[in-house]
Design a protein around this motif. Structure first.
Motif, short mmCIF file in Angstrom:
data_model
loop_
_atom_site.label_atom_id
_atom_site.label_comp_id
_atom_site.label_asym_id
_atom_site.label_seq_id
_atom_site.Cartn_x
_atom_site.Cartn_y
_atom_site.Cartn_z
N LEU A 186 0.48 -1.12 0.15
CA LEU A 186 0.18 0.32 0.15
C LEU A 186 1.42 1.52 -0.25
N TRP A 187 1.79 1.13 1.30
CA TRP A 187 2.69 2.55 0.83
C TRP A 187 3.80 2.63 -0.32
N HIS A 188 4.07 1.06 -0.32
CA HIS A 188 4.35 1.99 -1.92
C HIS A 188 3.80 2.25 -3.02
N ALA A 189 2.29 1.94 -3.45
CA ALA A 189 1.72 1.70 -4.58
C ALA A 189 1.58 3.72 -4.41
N ARG A 190 1.76 4.09 -3.06
CA ARG A 190 1.51 5.37 -2.98
C ARG A 190 2.61 6.87 -3.42
N GLU A 191 3.59 5.91 -2.83
CA GLU A 191 4.50 6.03 -3.53
C GLU A 191 5.28 6.91 -4.89
N THR A 192 4.35 5.87 -5.31
CA THR A 192 5.15 5.49 -6.72
C THR A 192 4.11 6.00 -7.58
N LYS A 193 2.67 6.29 -7.32
CA LYS A 193 1.99 7.14 -7.59
C LYS A 193 2.18 8.21 -8.71
#
Lengths: 193, 310
Positions: A186-193
């Motif tokens: 989840l955290w990674h998905a937000r970061e890479t958005k």
């Protein structure tokens, strides 16, 4: 390490739980209640397999070691293999194909309902694990289908939490690991958005 | 070829039967002692107990092997895995030990364990044991009827229930250092259940003192109820006018009722009780009402809704 060696090492390590069970069976070390032992062991290794499968992506992103991706499928299939042994132990050794009792169990006991659902959901993933199936489905649809593994892992941990009579230490360790693994995503998905 | 006929043996070579039997006993004892050093559960503390066999209250079913009885235990004071108690209870001190009889009785008393074991004639009784988790065993207990003890202390008219309390000693009982249950472990019976001739205070099994993992030095055995009713390592027996709280009742009241009579018709919320696996057997067998002791105990529950009073 080259990819072939990595694959061989993973294969052998993934066979360890099965070999251990066979050695215990041959040397009369399965304890007073062997069927319970086999059920617990195969269940445990299914969960371990699922956690390891879910560790590949974060580990690869963090280390940049891309060959890890080449063993993810094998780990996933071994999870399915141990889940199948777990399921077979239940319907064969535990219930002895007493369909009435099994249906009653699946219908009435939340932990069995949840475990049974997780197993059923694993089947399409196992069936579509070949390159040919990826091509047939198209990478995008295949990926969407295989996101089911998140749900499966949650159901698997829930299955464990629910069946324990009182001491929740072990299942909560799995719940913690799974939270980390899914949380990272989840955290990674937000970061890479 | 020379085949010696029986009358060739000199009478001086024939061992008198009494001596032959003594030898057999000696060899059996030696073998037991020798294997005892290797097996968990048999330590030098396990001494033979003189007890009279009670056929009237014993099943003739084959007892579960000693090794299974002493290595597969639910005894949360020593850990939640079945193998934990045999590993963690080895150094448990059962001496000195006292059992206090308190509450609504005319003659409360604090018993020294050795005196208590000598006070009532011991019996060998082989009972079925059914665990709430769906497994069962057949165990040859050594003990005395709880009724003998109760008659001696004379309950007052207020005594309706009996409460059993297990030792609370986290230093010795590793499982008590974590709050799995609300320690100490307590259990209870109605007075008539406690007085029932089947209700046993067990101090041994297989003819020897109880191994620590089986509840040494003294435990309760109530064969028509699920195993957890049979409190282990008892330090207090208290007579009360109110139904006692039980450890499992406090932990999960919807799953563990006060009565907990073995009942195939009433499921545990999370699993069926219709069948059980006898340890050592491959196929499951049907669970019997009151664990097969219905003829003796069912009348105590006449008129009660056993779905409500599970």
């Amino acid at each position: 390490m080259n990819v072939t060696r990595l694959k061989i090492a993973t294969f052998l390590l993934a066979l360890y739980p099965l070999i251990r069970l066979l050695v215990f069976a041959a040397t009369d070390n399965l304890g007073a209640n062997p069927i319970e032992f086999i059920t617990r062991s195969t269940g445990t290794w299914t969960l371990v397999g699922l956690m390891l499968t879910l560790t590949i992506t974060p580990l690869r992103k963090m280390t940049g070691w891309n060959s890890l991706l080449r063993v993810r499928r094998m780990l996933g299939l071994f999870s399915f293999f141990y889940a199948s042994l777990h399921f077979i132990t239940y319907i064969w050794l535990d219930q002895f194909f007493d369909l009435g009792a099994i249906i009653h169990d699946v219908y009435k006991r939340p932990f069995i309902t949840v475990g049974f659902s997780a197993f059923i959901l694993l089947i399409p993933l196992a069936l579509t694990s070949s390159n040919a199936m990826i091509r047939r489905l198209g990478a995008k649809r295949w990926q969407q289908l295989h996101k089911l593994v998140y749900l499966i892992a949650i159901l698997g941990v829930l299955h464990y939490v629910w069946l324990v009579k009182k001491d929740l230490t072990q299942p909560l360790i799995y719940a913690g690991v799974l939270t980390l693994l899914l949380g990272w995503r989840l955290w990674h998905a937000r970061e890479t958005k | 070829m020379l085949i010696r006929r029986a009358n060739d043996i000199a009478s001086s070579e024939i061992t008198p039967e009494a001596i032959y039997r003594q030898r057999r006993q000696f060899m059996q004892a030696s073998a037991l002692f020798a294997t005892g050093a290797l097996l968990p559960g048999i330590s030098e503390a396990n001494v033979r107990l003189a007890a009279a066999a009670n056929a009237r209250y014993s099943t003739t079913e084959t007892p579960t092997p000693y090794k299974s009885v002493t290595t597969y235990n639910n005894y949360y004071e020593f850990g939640t895995d079945k193998s934990d108690p045999a590993e963690n209870a080895q150094n448990f001190r059962t001496h000195p030990w006292t059992v206090s009889i308190e509450g609504e009785v005319k003659h409360p008393k604090v018993w020294d364990i050795d005196a208590l074991i000598k006070a009532f004639p011991l019996e060998d009784r082989t009972y079925r044991l059914r665990c709430v988790e769906g497994w069962s065993m057949v165990i040859p207990w050594v003990g005395f009827p709880l009724a003998s003890l109760i008659k001696q202390v004379e309950p007052t008219g207020n005594a309706k229930y009996v409460e059993f309390t297990t030792l609370h000693d986290p230093a010795q009982m590793a499982g008590q250092r974590i709050g799995v249950l609300d320690w100490p472990y307590t259990e209870g019976l109605r007075l008539d259940e406690a007085m029932h001739p089947l209700t046993l205070m067990a101090v041994g099994l297989y003819g020897q003192t109880l191994p620590n993992q089986n509840g040494a030095p003294i435990r309760l055995v109530v064969p028509w109820k699920y195993g957890f009713k049979s409190a282990k390592a008892i330090v207090r027996i208290r007579f009360t006018d109110k139904q006692p709280q039980t450890a499992w009742g406090r932990a999960a009241p919807s799953e563990y009722g006060f009565y907990s009579n073995v009942n195939p018709a009433v499921d545990h919320p999370r699993w069926s009780q219709a069948k059980e696996r006898r340890i050592g057997e491959f196929f499951k067998r049907d669970t019997l009402a009151f664990n097969g002791y219905g003829d003796q105990v069912a009348q105590m529950y006449r008129g009660m809704d056993l779905r409500k009073y599970y």
